[in-house]
Motif scaffolding. Sequence first.
Motif, PDB file in Angstrom:
ATOM      1  N   ARG A  41     -38.782   0.550   2.498  1.00  0.00           N
ATOM      2  CA  ARG A  41     -38.227   0.920   1.206  1.00  0.00           C
ATOM      3  C   ARG A  41     -38.409   2.417   0.943  1.00  0.00           C
ATOM      4  NH1 ARG A  41     -41.686  -3.982  -0.856  1.00  0.00           N
ATOM      5  NH2 ARG A  41     -40.190  -5.705  -0.776  1.00  0.00           N
ATOM      6  N   ASN A  42     -37.830   2.883  -0.142  1.00  0.00           N
ATOM      7  CA  ASN A  42     -38.058   4.252  -0.595  1.00  0.00           C
ATOM      8  C   ASN A  42     -39.546   4.476  -0.819  1.00  0.00           C
ATOM      9  OD1 ASN A  42     -35.782   5.866  -0.695  1.00  0.00           O
ATOM     10  ND2 ASN A  42     -35.067   5.027  -2.634  1.00  0.00           N
ATOM     11  N   GLY A  43     -40.062   5.587  -0.319  1.00  0.00           N
ATOM     12  CA  GLY A  43     -41.469   5.891  -0.518  1.00  0.00           C
ATOM     13  C   GLY A  43     -42.413   5.253   0.469  1.00  0.00           C
ATOM     14  N   ALA A  44     -41.863   4.561   1.475  1.00  0.00           N
ATOM     15  CA  ALA A  44     -42.718   3.882   2.454  1.00  0.00           C
ATOM     16  C   ALA A  44     -43.369   4.862   3.423  1.00  0.00           C
ATOM     17  CB  ALA A  44     -41.916   2.833   3.224  1.00  0.00           C
ATOM     18  N   GLY A  45     -42.795   6.068   3.562  1.00  0.00           N
ATOM     19  CA  GLY A  45     -43.348   7.066   4.471  1.00  0.00           C
ATOM     20  C   GLY A  45     -42.490   7.351   5.681  1.00  0.00           C
ATOM     21  N   LYS A  46     -41.241   6.866   5.683  1.00  0.00           N
ATOM     22  CA  LYS A  46     -40.374   7.012   6.855  1.00  0.00           C
ATOM     23  C   LYS A  46     -40.065   8.477   7.161  1.00  0.00           C
ATOM     24  CE  LYS A  46     -36.966   4.542   5.256  1.00  0.00           C
ATOM     25  NZ  LYS A  46     -37.482   4.433   3.856  1.00  0.00           N
ATOM     26  N   LEU A 209     -27.153  -3.239  13.595  1.00  0.00           N
ATOM     27  CA  LEU A 209     -25.972  -2.954  14.407  1.00  0.00           C
ATOM     28  C   LEU A 209     -26.257  -1.990  15.555  1.00  0.00           C
ATOM     29  CD1 LEU A 209     -23.250  -2.601  11.616  1.00  0.00           C
ATOM     30  CD2 LEU A 209     -23.532  -4.506  13.213  1.00  0.00           C
ATOM     31  N   VAL A 210     -27.277  -1.145  15.404  1.00  0.00           N
ATOM     32  CA  VAL A 210     -27.466  -0.063  16.385  1.00  0.00           C
ATOM     33  C   VAL A 210     -28.807  -0.095  17.122  1.00  0.00           C
ATOM     34  CG1 VAL A 210     -25.938   1.471  15.086  1.00  0.00           C
ATOM     35  CG2 VAL A 210     -28.397   1.557  14.662  1.00  0.00           C
ATOM     36  N   SER A 211     -29.792  -0.845  16.621  1.00  0.00           N
ATOM     37  CA  SER A 211     -31.166  -0.691  17.114  1.00  0.00           C
ATOM     38  C   SER A 211     -31.588  -1.792  18.068  1.00  0.00           C
ATOM     39  CB  SER A 211     -32.151  -0.642  15.940  1.00  0.00           C
ATOM     40  OG  SER A 211     -31.787   0.346  15.015  1.00  0.00           O
ATOM     41  N   ASP A 212     -32.460  -1.420  19.005  1.00  0.00           N
ATOM     42  CA  ASP A 212     -33.059  -2.378  19.928  1.00  0.00           C
ATOM     43  C   ASP A 212     -34.350  -2.971  19.358  1.00  0.00           C
ATOM     44  OD1 ASP A 212     -31.255  -1.862  22.267  1.00  0.00           O
ATOM     45  OD2 ASP A 212     -32.097   0.140  22.051  1.00  0.00           O
ATOM     46  N   ARG A 213     -35.177  -2.070  18.808  1.00  0.00           N
ATOM     47  CA  ARG A 213     -36.458  -2.489  18.252  1.00  0.00           C
ATOM     48  C   ARG A 213     -36.644  -1.877  16.871  1.00  0.00           C
ATOM     49  NH1 ARG A 213     -40.971  -0.645  20.059  1.00  0.00           N
ATOM     50  NH2 ARG A 213     -40.152   1.143  21.212  1.00  0.00           N
ATOM     51  N   ALA A 214     -37.671  -2.353  16.167  1.00  0.00           N
ATOM     52  CA  ALA A 214     -37.927  -1.851  14.820  1.00  0.00           C
ATOM     53  C   ALA A 214     -39.417  -1.816  14.531  1.00  0.00           C
ATOM     54  CB  ALA A 214     -37.222  -2.709  13.780  1.00  0.00           C
ATOM     55  N   TYR A 215     -39.789  -0.831  13.725  1.00  0.00           N
ATOM     56  CA  TYR A 215     -41.094  -0.785  13.081  1.00  0.00           C
ATOM     57  C   TYR A 215     -40.852  -0.843  11.578  1.00  0.00           C
ATOM     58  CZ  TYR A 215     -43.023   0.972  17.519  1.00  0.00           C
ATOM     59  OH  TYR A 215     -43.399   1.115  18.833  1.00  0.00           O
ATOM     60  N   VAL A 216     -41.605  -1.682  10.891  1.00  0.00           N
ATOM     61  CA  VAL A 216     -41.507  -1.753   9.438  1.00  0.00           C
ATOM     62  C   VAL A 216     -42.681  -1.001   8.840  1.00  0.00           C
ATOM     63  CG1 VAL A 216     -41.527  -3.257   7.417  1.00  0.00           C
ATOM     64  CG2 VAL A 216     -40.252  -3.932   9.459  1.00  0.00           C
ATOM     65  N   LEU A 217     -42.362  -0.058   7.971  1.00  0.00           N
ATOM     66  CA  LEU A 217     -43.368   0.808   7.370  1.00  0.00           C
ATOM     67  C   LEU A 217     -43.491   0.482   5.885  1.00  0.00           C
ATOM     68  CD1 LEU A 217     -44.992   3.191   8.657  1.00  0.00           C
ATOM     69  CD2 LEU A 217     -43.320   4.745   7.619  1.00  0.00           C
ATOM     70  N   GLU A 218     -44.724   0.396   5.419  1.00  0.00           N
ATOM     71  CA  GLU A 218     -45.000   0.174   3.996  1.00  0.00           C
ATOM     72  C   GLU A 218     -46.294   0.888   3.641  1.00  0.00           C
ATOM     73  OE1 GLU A 218     -44.881  -1.360   0.013  1.00  0.00           O
ATOM     74  OE2 GLU A 218     -43.356  -1.051   1.561  1.00  0.00           O
ATOM     75  N   LYS A 219     -46.215   1.755   2.628  1.00  0.00           N
ATOM     76  CA  LYS A 219     -47.371   2.549   2.195  1.00  0.00           C
ATOM     77  C   LYS A 219     -48.018   3.283   3.363  1.00  0.00           C
ATOM     78  CE  LYS A 219     -48.352  -0.241  -1.891  1.00  0.00           C
ATOM     79  NZ  LYS A 219     -49.347  -1.105  -2.600  1.00  0.00           N
ATOM     80  N   GLY A 220     -47.152   3.830   4.238  1.00  0.00           N
ATOM     81  CA  GLY A 220     -47.623   4.659   5.328  1.00  0.00           C
ATOM     82  C   GLY A 220     -48.260   3.940   6.487  1.00  0.00           C
ATOM     83  N   GLN A 221     -48.134   2.625   6.533  1.00  0.00           N
ATOM     84  CA  GLN A 221     -48.721   1.841   7.619  1.00  0.00           C
ATOM     85  C   GLN A 221     -47.667   0.955   8.268  1.00  0.00           C
ATOM     86  OE1 GLN A 221     -52.041   0.133   5.132  1.00  0.00           O
ATOM     87  NE2 GLN A 221     -53.306   0.874   6.814  1.00  0.00           N
ATOM     88  N   ILE A 222     -47.818   0.730   9.565  1.00  0.00           N
ATOM     89  CA  ILE A 222     -46.921  -0.181  10.277  1.00  0.00           C
ATOM     90  C   ILE A 222     -47.297  -1.617   9.944  1.00  0.00           C
ATOM     91  CG2 ILE A 222     -46.092  -0.966  12.536  1.00  0.00           C
ATOM     92  CD1 ILE A 222     -45.179   1.843  11.899  1.00  0.00           C
ATOM     93  N   ARG A 223     -46.361  -2.353   9.362  1.00  0.00           N
ATOM     94  CA  ARG A 223     -46.613  -3.749   8.980  1.00  0.00           C
ATOM     95  C   ARG A 223     -46.005  -4.744   9.954  1.00  0.00           C
ATOM     96  NH1 ARG A 223     -50.593  -3.342   5.113  1.00  0.00           N
ATOM     97  NH2 ARG A 223     -50.030  -1.758   3.562  1.00  0.00           N
ATOM     98  N   PHE A 224     -45.066  -4.260  10.773  1.00  0.00           N
ATOM     99  CA  PHE A 224     -44.407  -5.144  11.754  1.00  0.00           C
ATOM    100  C   PHE A 224     -43.825  -4.279  12.850  1.00  0.00           C
ATOM    101  CE2 PHE A 224     -40.454  -6.735  13.503  1.00  0.00           C
ATOM    102  CZ  PHE A 224     -40.754  -8.040  13.872  1.00  0.00           C
TER     103      PHE A 224
END
Length: 244
Positions: A41-46, A209-224
Amino acid sequence: MSAAEILLEAKGLSAGYGAAEILVDVDLHVRRGEVVALIGRNGAGKSTLLKALMGLLDRRRGQVIFMGHDLSRSEPHQAARLGLGYVPEDRRIFTDLTVMENLQVGQQMVRQWPDGQTAPHWTPESLFQLFPNLAEMPQRPGGRMSGGEQQMLTVARTLMGNPFLVLLDEPSEGMAPVIVEHMVQMILALKKQGLSILLSEQNMHFAELVSDRAYVLEKGQIRFQGTMQELASNEEVLRSFVSL
């Protein structure tokens, strides 16, 4: 996974602005030829994470390795010379320069992979094929272009540096649907040519549509972390960290 496949790796990367700590012990990697999404989300640290990888933040700790080089204390221009490209969210084109002049500013040498193969490389002519809108306005000043056209020009200018890997910040943000569709096709074409991309994105559909893998970021930490298919089927992660 062999070490040779990994182009970019962060280990325990933390960063922030002033007294504010935004990133906390982030670990991630991008392999040769893959597209990896930073979802949040917005503000997650991306955006902060992309800036930290590029060396744009004064306060960061941890390790950043790119193409076997330690960039943990490097300046952005050093990362760029090694073939790490960066497309900021706010575009930052040279508004007084024409399209062609903006492209010429970004030009760097053709690069080779460590195994001697020629890496993906671009000329204004090949980029005009990728971005036909730009081909129609080579002498137009950047300040007289639409937001979508400026976004295309920013990507094209970065590609003129012949990067091995591009950090792409929020390519679909605020763009009209037709421009978003063009961005999808552009990223898929770049991937087909062998370019690696780490993109930050809120739009889950775009990322799928474009990605092979993903990292989910929340509050500056990798959650998934996992494949896009794994993320798309993980309702708990989507509900907790992705959905608005």
